[in-house]
Design a protein around this motif. Sequence first.
Motif, PDB file in Angstrom:
ATOM      1  N   GLU A   1    -103.820  27.075  47.415  1.00 21.01           N
ATOM      2  CA  GLU A   1    -104.004  25.682  47.789  1.00 21.01           C
ATOM      3  C   GLU A   1    -103.764  25.525  49.292  1.00 21.01           C
ATOM      4  O   GLU A   1    -103.010  26.289  49.886  1.00 21.01           O
ATOM      5  CB  GLU A   1    -103.004  24.795  47.033  1.00 21.01           C
ATOM      6  CG  GLU A   1    -103.172  24.842  45.531  1.00 21.01           C
ATOM      7  CD  GLU A   1    -104.442  24.166  45.072  1.00 21.01           C
ATOM      8  OE1 GLU A   1    -104.829  23.167  45.692  1.00 21.01           O
ATOM      9  OE2 GLU A   1    -105.046  24.650  44.117  1.00 21.01           O
ATOM     10  N   PRO A   2    -104.388  24.532  49.940  1.00 21.61           N
ATOM     11  CA  PRO A   2    -104.141  24.309  51.363  1.00 21.61           C
ATOM     12  C   PRO A   2    -102.666  24.046  51.624  1.00 21.61           C
ATOM     13  O   PRO A   2    -102.003  23.355  50.855  1.00 21.61           O
ATOM     14  CB  PRO A   2    -104.980  23.070  51.679  1.00 21.61           C
ATOM     15  CG  PRO A   2    -106.010  23.011  50.615  1.00 21.61           C
ATOM     16  CD  PRO A   2    -105.385  23.636  49.400  1.00 21.61           C
TER      17      PRO A   2
ATOM     18  N   PRO B   1    -108.029  36.780  61.284  1.00 22.32           N
ATOM     19  CA  PRO B   1    -107.439  35.468  61.541  1.00 22.32           C
ATOM     20  C   PRO B   1    -108.462  34.461  62.059  1.00 22.32           C
ATOM     21  O   PRO B   1    -108.366  33.267  61.774  1.00 22.32           O
ATOM     22  CB  PRO B   1    -106.348  35.742  62.576  1.00 22.32           C
ATOM     23  CG  PRO B   1    -106.546  37.126  63.057  1.00 22.32           C
ATOM     24  CD  PRO B   1    -107.400  37.829  62.073  1.00 22.32           C
ATOM     25  N   GLU B   2    -109.468  34.943  62.791  1.00 17.89           N
ATOM     26  CA  GLU B   2    -110.509  34.023  63.267  1.00 17.89           C
ATOM     27  C   GLU B   2    -111.313  33.470  62.094  1.00 17.89           C
ATOM     28  O   GLU B   2    -111.666  32.291  62.075  1.00 17.89           O
ATOM     29  CB  GLU B   2    -111.421  34.729  64.268  1.00 17.89           C
ATOM     30  CG  GLU B   2    -110.720  35.059  65.560  1.00 17.89           C
ATOM     31  CD  GLU B   2    -111.635  35.738  66.565  1.00 17.89           C
ATOM     32  OE1 GLU B   2    -112.855  35.761  66.344  1.00 17.89           O
ATOM     33  OE2 GLU B   2    -111.112  36.221  67.586  1.00 17.89           O
ATOM     34  N   GLN B   3    -111.578  34.316  61.108  1.00 13.09           N
ATOM     35  CA  GLN B   3    -112.289  33.859  59.911  1.00 13.09           C
ATOM     36  C   GLN B   3    -111.454  32.820  59.155  1.00 13.09           C
ATOM     37  O   GLN B   3    -111.977  31.811  58.680  1.00 13.09           O
ATOM     38  CB  GLN B   3    -112.599  35.058  59.005  1.00 13.09           C
ATOM     39  CG  GLN B   3    -113.258  34.702  57.696  1.00 13.09           C
ATOM     40  CD  GLN B   3    -114.677  34.200  57.881  1.00 13.09           C
ATOM     41  OE1 GLN B   3    -115.337  34.563  58.844  1.00 13.09           O
ATOM     42  NE2 GLN B   3    -115.130  33.375  56.965  1.00 13.09           N
ATOM     43  N   LEU B   4    -110.168  33.065  59.070  1.00  7.79           N
ATOM     44  CA  LEU B   4    -109.275  32.126  58.393  1.00  7.79           C
ATOM     45  C   LEU B   4    -109.253  30.778  59.111  1.00  7.79           C
ATOM     46  O   LEU B   4    -109.318  29.722  58.476  1.00  7.79           O
ATOM     47  CB  LEU B   4    -107.872  32.717  58.323  1.00  7.79           C
ATOM     48  CG  LEU B   4    -106.859  31.969  57.491  1.00  7.79           C
ATOM     49  CD1 LEU B   4    -107.284  31.955  56.029  1.00  7.79           C
ATOM     50  CD2 LEU B   4    -105.499  32.613  57.629  1.00  7.79           C
ATOM     51  N   LEU B   5    -109.193  30.821  60.434  1.00  5.79           N
ATOM     52  CA  LEU B   5    -109.230  29.577  61.207  1.00  5.79           C
ATOM     53  C   LEU B   5    -110.557  28.850  61.014  1.00  5.79           C
ATOM     54  O   LEU B   5    -110.592  27.619  60.878  1.00  5.79           O
ATOM     55  CB  LEU B   5    -109.016  29.868  62.694  1.00  5.79           C
ATOM     56  CG  LEU B   5    -107.569  29.940  63.158  1.00  5.79           C
ATOM     57  CD1 LEU B   5    -107.503  30.343  64.623  1.00  5.79           C
ATOM     58  CD2 LEU B   5    -106.863  28.632  62.943  1.00  5.79           C
ATOM     59  N   ALA B   6    -111.653  29.604  60.998  1.00  5.62           N
ATOM     60  CA  ALA B   6    -112.964  28.984  60.804  1.00  5.62           C
ATOM     61  C   ALA B   6    -113.048  28.305  59.439  1.00  5.62           C
ATOM     62  O   ALA B   6    -113.594  27.198  59.320  1.00  5.62           O
ATOM     63  CB  ALA B   6    -114.061  30.037  60.942  1.00  5.62           C
ATOM     64  N   GLU B   7    -112.472  28.927  58.410  1.00 12.12           N
ATOM     65  CA  GLU B   7    -112.470  28.321  57.081  1.00 12.12           C
ATOM     66  C   GLU B   7    -111.624  27.049  57.057  1.00 12.12           C
ATOM     67  O   GLU B   7    -112.018  26.047  56.458  1.00 12.12           O
ATOM     68  CB  GLU B   7    -111.958  29.323  56.058  1.00 12.12           C
ATOM     69  CG  GLU B   7    -112.919  30.457  55.796  1.00 12.12           C
ATOM     70  CD  GLU B   7    -112.324  31.532  54.918  1.00 12.12           C
ATOM     71  OE1 GLU B   7    -111.179  31.378  54.437  1.00 12.12           O
ATOM     72  OE2 GLU B   7    -113.015  32.554  54.705  1.00 12.12           O
ATOM     73  N   ARG B   8    -110.469  27.079  57.714  1.00 13.98           N
ATOM     74  CA  ARG B   8    -109.627  25.877  57.767  1.00 13.98           C
ATOM     75  C   ARG B   8    -110.320  24.744  58.520  1.00 13.98           C
ATOM     76  O   ARG B   8    -110.221  23.590  58.134  1.00 13.98           O
ATOM     77  CB  ARG B   8    -108.280  26.205  58.427  1.00 13.98           C
ATOM     78  CG  ARG B   8    -107.399  27.075  57.543  1.00 13.98           C
ATOM     79  CD  ARG B   8    -106.035  27.265  58.129  1.00 13.98           C
ATOM     80  NE  ARG B   8    -105.345  25.989  58.187  1.00 13.98           N
ATOM     81  CZ  ARG B   8    -104.276  25.758  58.951  1.00 13.98           C
ATOM     82  NH1 ARG B   8    -103.778  26.710  59.705  1.00 13.98           N
ATOM     83  NH2 ARG B   8    -103.705  24.572  58.956  1.00 13.98           N
TER      84      ARG B   8
ATOM     85  N   GLU C   1    -107.570  21.716  67.928  1.00 17.62           N
ATOM     86  CA  GLU C   1    -106.603  22.690  67.422  1.00 17.62           C
ATOM     87  C   GLU C   1    -107.284  24.029  67.124  1.00 17.62           C
ATOM     88  O   GLU C   1    -106.736  25.089  67.401  1.00 17.62           O
ATOM     89  CB  GLU C   1    -105.929  22.149  66.160  1.00 17.62           C
ATOM     90  CG  GLU C   1    -104.811  23.027  65.645  1.00 17.62           C
ATOM     91  CD  GLU C   1    -104.085  22.435  64.458  1.00 17.62           C
ATOM     92  OE1 GLU C   1    -103.175  23.106  63.959  1.00 17.62           O
ATOM     93  OE2 GLU C   1    -104.432  21.315  64.027  1.00 17.62           O
ATOM     94  N   TYR C   2    -108.484  23.977  66.565  1.00 20.40           N
ATOM     95  CA  TYR C   2    -109.240  25.201  66.276  1.00 20.40           C
ATOM     96  C   TYR C   2    -109.480  26.005  67.557  1.00 20.40           C
ATOM     97  O   TYR C   2    -109.202  27.194  67.615  1.00 20.40           O
ATOM     98  CB  TYR C   2    -110.568  24.850  65.606  1.00 20.40           C
ATOM     99  CG  TYR C   2    -111.503  26.023  65.463  1.00 20.40           C
ATOM    100  CD1 TYR C   2    -111.287  27.005  64.514  1.00 20.40           C
ATOM    101  CD2 TYR C   2    -112.608  26.147  66.310  1.00 20.40           C
ATOM    102  CE1 TYR C   2    -112.136  28.087  64.390  1.00 20.40           C
ATOM    103  CE2 TYR C   2    -113.472  27.224  66.195  1.00 20.40           C
ATOM    104  CZ  TYR C   2    -113.235  28.192  65.234  1.00 20.40           C
ATOM    105  OH  TYR C   2    -114.083  29.260  65.122  1.00 20.40           O
ATOM    106  N   ARG C   3    -109.985  25.320  68.597  1.00 19.49           N
ATOM    107  CA  ARG C   3    -110.276  26.022  69.855  1.00 19.49           C
ATOM    108  C   ARG C   3    -109.005  26.560  70.508  1.00 19.49           C
ATOM    109  O   ARG C   3    -109.000  27.663  71.055  1.00 19.49           O
ATOM    110  CB  ARG C   3    -111.025  25.105  70.807  1.00 19.49           C
ATOM    111  CG  ARG C   3    -112.422  24.778  70.308  1.00 19.49           C
ATOM    112  CD  ARG C   3    -113.275  24.154  71.394  1.00 19.49           C
ATOM    113  NE  ARG C   3    -114.570  23.739  70.885  1.00 19.49           N
ATOM    114  CZ  ARG C   3    -115.587  24.570  70.701  1.00 19.49           C
ATOM    115  NH1 ARG C   3    -115.457  25.840  70.970  1.00 19.49           N
ATOM    116  NH2 ARG C   3    -116.742  24.108  70.241  1.00 19.49           N
TER     117      ARG C   3
END
Length: 109
Positions: free
Chosen positions: A50-51, A77-84, A94-96
């Motif tokens: 869950e988030p 970790p970049e993939q995880l950030l992209a999914e979030r 925040e993503y950037r």
Amino acid sequence: MMYWNGQMGVWGWITMIVTFVLFWGAIITVVVLLVRSLGRGQQSGPAWSEPGWGAPPSRGPGWGAGGPQGGNPHGGPEQLLAERFARGEIDEAEYRARIDVLRQHRGGA
């Protein structure tokens, strides 16, 4: 039918109680195992997916003292950030910012 007349001794009572407990214990165990096995097919995933929950460490083959070897099976970790970011958990700023920190850390290592 030796004890049918109401004169069941102490061992008869003990045997009856133990048999009763074993019988109902077996019935309850079978029901619990059946419910668990049927419930596994309907789950979408464990609660930590869950988030807001961190993913648990992968303990698959190649797990060593320093952590899993051979890369992350779930992406980096970049993939995880992209999914979030895609789910709307974090905004663009925040993503950037996090991507920049990750890339600086990777470049310095």
